[in-house]
Scaffold this motif. Structure first.
Motif, PDB file in Angstrom:
ATOM      1  N   GLU A  88       0.810  -1.232   0.000  1.00 19.21           N
ATOM      2  CA  GLU A  88       0.000   0.000   0.000  1.00 19.21           C
ATOM      3  C   GLU A  88       0.840   1.278   0.000  1.00 19.21           C
ATOM      4  OE1 GLU A  88      -0.417  -2.591   2.148  1.00 19.21           O
ATOM      5  OE2 GLU A  88      -2.097  -3.589   1.160  1.00 19.21           O
ATOM      6  N   PRO A  89       1.841   1.419   0.890  1.00 18.98           N
ATOM      7  CA  PRO A  89       2.629   2.659   0.826  1.00 18.98           C
ATOM      8  C   PRO A  89       3.441   2.789  -0.465  1.00 18.98           C
ATOM      9  CG  PRO A  89       3.492   1.165   2.524  1.00 18.98           C
ATOM     10  CD  PRO A  89       2.183   0.607   2.077  1.00 18.98           C
ATOM     11  N   TYR A  90       3.954   1.674  -0.988  1.00 16.52           N
ATOM     12  CA  TYR A  90       4.688   1.741  -2.259  1.00 16.52           C
ATOM     13  C   TYR A  90       3.752   2.182  -3.383  1.00 16.52           C
ATOM     14  CZ  TYR A  90       9.332  -0.074  -1.044  1.00 16.52           C
ATOM     15  OH  TYR A  90      10.612  -0.223  -0.556  1.00 16.52           O
ATOM     16  N   ARG A  91       2.549   1.619  -3.382  1.00 19.13           N
ATOM     17  CA  ARG A  91       1.576   2.016  -4.403  1.00 19.13           C
ATOM     18  C   ARG A  91       1.287   3.506  -4.323  1.00 19.13           C
ATOM     19  NH1 ARG A  91      -3.927   0.026  -2.753  1.00 19.13           N
ATOM     20  NH2 ARG A  91      -3.613   1.692  -1.234  1.00 19.13           N
ATOM     21  N   ASP A  92       1.000   3.971  -3.126  1.00 17.42           N
ATOM     22  CA  ASP A  92       0.599   5.378  -2.998  1.00 17.42           C
ATOM     23  C   ASP A  92       1.739   6.321  -3.399  1.00 17.42           C
ATOM     24  OD1 ASP A  92      -1.815   4.402  -2.230  1.00 17.42           O
ATOM     25  OD2 ASP A  92      -1.559   4.794  -0.091  1.00 17.42           O
ATOM     26  N   ALA A  93       2.963   5.942  -3.056  1.00 16.86           N
ATOM     27  CA  ALA A  93       4.115   6.773  -3.426  1.00 16.86           C
ATOM     28  C   ALA A  93       4.261   6.822  -4.960  1.00 16.86           C
ATOM     29  CB  ALA A  93       5.381   6.218  -2.787  1.00 16.86           C
ATOM     30  N   LEU A  94       4.171   5.649  -5.591  1.00 11.98           N
ATOM     31  CA  LEU A  94       4.335   5.624  -7.055  1.00 11.98           C
ATOM     32  C   LEU A  94       3.200   6.355  -7.757  1.00 11.98           C
ATOM     33  CD1 LEU A  94       5.604   2.008  -7.753  1.00 11.98           C
ATOM     34  CD2 LEU A  94       6.879   4.136  -7.987  1.00 11.98           C
ATOM     35  N   CYS A  95       1.985   6.184  -7.260  1.00  9.78           N
ATOM     36  CA  CYS A  95       0.847   6.858  -7.892  1.00  9.78           C
ATOM     37  C   CYS A  95       1.010   8.376  -7.821  1.00  9.78           C
ATOM     38  CB  CYS A  95      -0.461   6.428  -7.240  1.00  9.78           C
ATOM     39  SG  CYS A  95      -0.950   4.753  -7.682  1.00  9.78           S
ATOM     40  N   GLU A  96       1.519   8.847  -6.701  1.00  2.24           N
ATOM     41  CA  GLU A  96       1.718  10.296  -6.593  1.00  2.24           C
ATOM     42  C   GLU A  96       2.731  10.795  -7.616  1.00  2.24           C
ATOM     43  OE1 GLU A  96       2.158  12.057  -2.753  1.00  2.24           O
ATOM     44  OE2 GLU A  96       0.540  10.844  -1.903  1.00  2.24           O
ATOM     45  N   LEU A  97       3.784  10.020  -7.826  1.00  4.30           N
ATOM     46  CA  LEU A  97       4.784  10.399  -8.830  1.00  4.30           C
ATOM     47  C   LEU A  97       4.177  10.391 -10.230  1.00  4.30           C
ATOM     48  CD1 LEU A  97       7.964   8.455  -7.633  1.00  4.30           C
ATOM     49  CD2 LEU A  97       7.623  10.932  -7.597  1.00  4.30           C
ATOM     50  N   VAL A  98       3.404   9.349 -10.516  1.00  4.08           N
ATOM     51  CA  VAL A  98       2.799   9.235 -11.855  1.00  4.08           C
ATOM     52  C   VAL A  98       1.854  10.408 -12.101  1.00  4.08           C
ATOM     53  CG1 VAL A  98       1.148   7.896 -13.242  1.00  4.08           C
ATOM     54  CG2 VAL A  98       3.047   6.733 -12.081  1.00  4.08           C
ATOM     55  N   ILE A  99       1.050  10.738 -11.098  1.00  3.23           N
ATOM     56  CA  ILE A  99       0.081  11.827 -11.268  1.00  3.23           C
ATOM     57  C   ILE A  99       0.799  13.162 -11.479  1.00  3.23           C
ATOM     58  CG2 ILE A  99      -1.622  13.181  -9.966  1.00  3.23           C
ATOM     59  CD1 ILE A  99      -2.843  10.528  -9.102  1.00  3.23           C
ATOM     60  N   LYS A 100       1.898  13.330 -10.775  1.00  2.00           N
ATOM     61  CA  LYS A 100       2.613  14.603 -10.892  1.00  2.00           C
ATOM     62  C   LYS A 100       3.409  14.714 -12.197  1.00  2.00           C
ATOM     63  CE  LYS A 100       5.604  17.706  -8.311  1.00  2.00           C
ATOM     64  NZ  LYS A 100       6.246  17.966  -7.005  1.00  2.00           N
ATOM     65  N   TYR A 101       4.071  13.612 -12.594  1.00  2.00           N
ATOM     66  CA  TYR A 101       5.015  13.727 -13.721  1.00  2.00           C
ATOM     67  C   TYR A 101       4.524  13.091 -15.025  1.00  2.00           C
ATOM     68  CZ  TYR A 101       8.271  15.513 -10.266  1.00  2.00           C
ATOM     69  OH  TYR A 101       8.866  16.274  -9.298  1.00  2.00           O
ATOM     70  N   LYS A 102       3.420  12.345 -14.992  1.00  2.00           N
ATOM     71  CA  LYS A 102       2.727  11.868 -16.197  1.00  2.00           C
ATOM     72  C   LYS A 102       3.581  11.085 -17.199  1.00  2.00           C
ATOM     73  CE  LYS A 102       0.069  16.072 -15.766  1.00  2.00           C
ATOM     74  NZ  LYS A 102      -0.312  17.325 -16.380  1.00  2.00           N
ATOM     75  N   PRO A 103       4.095   9.942 -16.821  1.00  2.21           N
ATOM     76  CA  PRO A 103       4.807   9.124 -17.807  1.00  2.21           C
ATOM     77  C   PRO A 103       3.832   8.484 -18.797  1.00  2.21           C
ATOM     78  CG  PRO A 103       4.584   7.927 -15.746  1.00  2.21           C
ATOM     79  CD  PRO A 103       4.031   9.309 -15.497  1.00  2.21           C
ATOM     80  N   GLU A 104       4.315   8.289 -20.017  1.00  2.00           N
ATOM     81  CA  GLU A 104       3.462   7.671 -21.040  1.00  2.00           C
ATOM     82  C   GLU A 104       3.486   6.151 -20.908  1.00  2.00           C
ATOM     83  OE1 GLU A 104       4.732   8.287 -25.105  1.00  2.00           O
ATOM     84  OE2 GLU A 104       2.648   8.354 -25.773  1.00  2.00           O
ATOM     85  N   VAL A 105       4.657   5.634 -20.512  1.00  2.00           N
ATOM     86  CA  VAL A 105       4.840   4.190 -20.354  1.00  2.00           C
ATOM     87  C   VAL A 105       5.470   3.947 -18.988  1.00  2.00           C
ATOM     88  CG1 VAL A 105       6.151   2.176 -21.187  1.00  2.00           C
ATOM     89  CG2 VAL A 105       5.114   3.759 -22.842  1.00  2.00           C
ATOM     90  N   PHE A 106       5.029   2.886 -18.320  1.00  2.00           N
ATOM     91  CA  PHE A 106       5.601   2.556 -17.013  1.00  2.00           C
ATOM     92  C   PHE A 106       5.864   1.052 -16.980  1.00  2.00           C
ATOM     93  CE2 PHE A 106       4.900   3.126 -12.104  1.00  2.00           C
ATOM     94  CZ  PHE A 106       6.251   2.891 -11.901  1.00  2.00           C
ATOM     95  N   LEU A 107       7.156   0.679 -16.933  1.00  2.00           N
ATOM     96  CA  LEU A 107       7.545  -0.732 -16.961  1.00  2.00           C
ATOM     97  C   LEU A 107       8.020  -1.197 -15.585  1.00  2.00           C
ATOM     98  CD1 LEU A 107       9.658  -0.733 -20.277  1.00  2.00           C
ATOM     99  CD2 LEU A 107       7.207  -1.230 -20.011  1.00  2.00           C
TER     100      LEU A 107
END
Lengths: 345, 269
Positions: A88-107
């Motif tokens: 859960e904390p790893y998910r929330d941390a990564l989601c915040e990064l994705v929302i802020k920086y908007k990657p097109e692809v995430f591997l």
């Protein structure tokens, strides 16, 4: 959990290819560098850049290596609460990064951790996820990522794409792509972020960690796998399997039947309900080759099968077929190999 | 204690064959079975019920014939089975599937009461994605424990579970509050034979039906059209050719193989 209303719905705003740098106690997983290497190739086709992203108690020391494998930026979230991997904390941390920086692809690597994490990240972000892929390419026309994965345990391959949701997410099997350093690495940019939650908000607590051979053995890590089945006859006879594996610098495994008979722990099971492997050399001893076993190993480079039944299906996928009793054959083979090892060819 | 188990009916992969000419799977005559991981999930749920009291409900999404898989769950001792079936779900990818099952589970909670433990298999043997369970857990915002191999302790008064899961390097034991979502390994338990009373009950049991008519659904999140991932193409991997059968005495064959694999030998100092 993240606030989805903050996620940008305009997919044209999403750029670049991200690779999740998986680590345990600060030690990175090799698949992360395999993915960075592949991401470089995809980014060149797409005309974008490659970034790495890591979450942990301490991950800054990975920067140099991450840049060596071609990341141009490294997003880091470091905090004591990430000392151990927890979903859960790893998910929330990564989601915040994705929302802020908007990657097109995430591997993400299709490891135990990567598969645990990516399903929940993709759902939280309400985007598509293609699991356990073995092929990645950019469609030259649309720029979409084409992700190819085996399904039905490898009997069928499917190429999947995700046209209208971002990021396009995929877990990729370890060992599919080679990790290659770039020629003239230069230090990239390090971007540090923080999370606004604390330990008392995380409901899951880890009480005990046991590192053991009887846990999940990552069979995918080895170039040589020696596996035994029902035809080995007893748990004691697996000493030969282990000895041969050790001589060849590999590891040992078993079929589902061998697991059910108690010869092998489930953590070493190859096949549909166990692990899928593709080593350079796979030696199947006393394994008949039910389809659920074949789908877990038939993409190995070289397969040697030893079985008393000349009609055993394992031979249909084998490079070398030996119609013998493995229990009699293995001691001979081990003896020959030991001689070679001692005295040279 | 109320336990809800998500199950899937899958084609028996050991009997699926590939048509190499058309690049498709031959499914005709292939029996449908209960996903093996979920047999163990139901088994565990029933054992926990027997120990702590309560009831076990199972839910699947699929065509009407998926009720056969539900009957197997009832034969293992589940108390009530729900089939979520509607054409609107056709072609759902994992995100759309986890949405449908989430709404189905919410309906079950409304009808049967709050759920303490949620179970699903670690993955289904047909798709192998391992995404649907984590997807449902995420939608409920529940703590997720994947690769479960042991329930160490359940404390219903203080509302927590201690459980052991597999990790990359071994095992870890975690403490999580109830409600919690587990996805399970086959090694969680050894399947028991279904006792006769369960078998008789299963034959007579009614399967409860859920669909768009009695479940509150946002149609914009259902089925093929609203699934983020699409299939571009499907094809069969190249078929391997059978290699040489080595002939000779045991000694000669061992010699041939030894020379072929000698390059892999570990160096000794």
């Amino acid at each position: 959990m993240i606030d989805l209303s903050k996620k940008d719905p305009d997919i044209s705003h999403y750029k670049d290819i991200w690779v999740f740098i998986e680590q345990t106690d600060g030690k990175p997983a090799q698949v992360s560098f395999e993915l960075l290497t592949k991401a470089r190739e995809l980014a060149a086709q797409r005309g974008c850049s490659v970034a790495a992203v890591a979450v942990g108690k301490s991950v800054s020391h990975l920067a140099e290596k991450v840049f060596k494998y071609g990341a141009e930026r490294f997003y880091i979230i470091e905090d004591e609460i990430f000392a151990d991997y927890r979903t859960e904390p790893y998910r929330d941390a990564l989601c915040e990064l994705v929302i802020k920086y908007k990657p097109e692809v995430f591997l993400v690597g299709a490891t135990t951790q990567g598969r645990d994490l990516s399903g929940t990240v993709a759902t939280a972000l309400r985007t598509g996820l293609t699991a356990d892929t073995t092929g990645q390419e950019i469609d030259p026309k649309t720029g979409y990522l084409w992700m190819t994965r085996p399904t039905f345990g490898g009997s069928l391959m499917a190429t999947i794409y995700c046209p209208k949701h971002r990021p396009q997410m995929s877990t990729v099997r370890p060992g599919v792509f080679k990790a290659v350093e770039i020629e003239n690495p230069k230090a990239g940019e390090i971007i540090r972020e923080k999370v606004d939650f604390t330990e008392d908000q995380i409901v899951k607590k880890i009480l005990k960690k046991v590192v053991s051979d009887e846990g999940t053995v990552n069979l995918g890590f080895y170039d040589v796998i020696v596996a035994g089945g029902k035809g080995m006859g007893s748990k004691e006879n697996f000493a030969m399997i282990k000895e041969l594996a050790d001589l060849l610098g590999g590891t040992w495994a078993g079929s589902r039947m061998a697991v059910q008979l108690g010869y092998v722990p489930q953590s070493r099971q190859v096949g549909q309900t166990g692990q899928t492997v593709h080593p350079k050399l796979y030696i199947a001893c006393g394994i008949s080759g039910a389809i659920q076993h074949l789908v877990g190993m038939q993409t190995s480079d070289t397969i040697i099968a030893i079985n008393t039944d000349p009609e055993a299906p394992i031979f249909d996928v084998s490079s070398y077929c030996i119609v013998e009793d493995a229990v009699k054959f293995l001691p001979k083979l081990i003896e020959k190999l030991k001689n070679t090892q001692r005295f040279g060819g | 204690m109320h336990i809800l188990v998500f199950v899937k009916q899958v084609p028996d992969a050991s009997q699926v064959r590939v048509n190499y000419e058309t690049g498709t799977l031959i499914r005709e005559g292939v029996p449908a079975i209960l996903n093996p991981f979920e047999e163990h999930a139901v088994e565990e749920a029933v054992r926990l019920k027997d120990e702590h009291g309560g009831k076990v409900t199972v839910l699947t999404m699929g065509p009407p014939q998926a009720s056969e898989a539900l009957k197997q769950c009832l034969a293992r001792g589940a108390d009530k089975a729900y089939l979520l079936s509607d054409r609107i779900f056709a072609g759902s990818d994992t995100l759309a599937t986890s949405y449908a099952l989430y709404e189905g589970a919410r309906k079950i909670i409304e009808l049967e009461g709050d759920v303490d433990l949620f179970f699903a298999g670690k993955q289904a043997i047909d798709g192998d994605t391992a995404q649907t369970g984590p997807g449902i857990a995420t939608r409920f915002d529940l703590p997720l424990v994947t690769y479960l191999i042991k329930i160490n302790e359940i404390n219903l008064e203080e509302k927590y579970v201690v459980a052991t899961r597999l990790t990359e390097f071994g095992q870890e034991t975690v403490k999580v509050p109830i409600p919690v979502f587990f996805t399970v390994e086959e090694s969680l338990n050894v399947l028991s034979h279904s006792p006769l009373p369960y078998l008789i009950k299963a034959e007579k049991a009614k399967i409860e039906l859920l669909s768009g008519e009695n479940v509150n659904l946002d149609k914009q999140q259902c089925g093929l059209k609203h699934s983020p991932t699409m299939v571009k193409k499907a094809f069969t991997p190249e078929k391997r050719q059978r290699g040489a059968t080595l002939s000779g005495t045991l000694d000669e064959v061992a010699d041939q193989i030894a020379s072929k694999i000698a390059p892999f030998l570990k160096k000794v100092s």
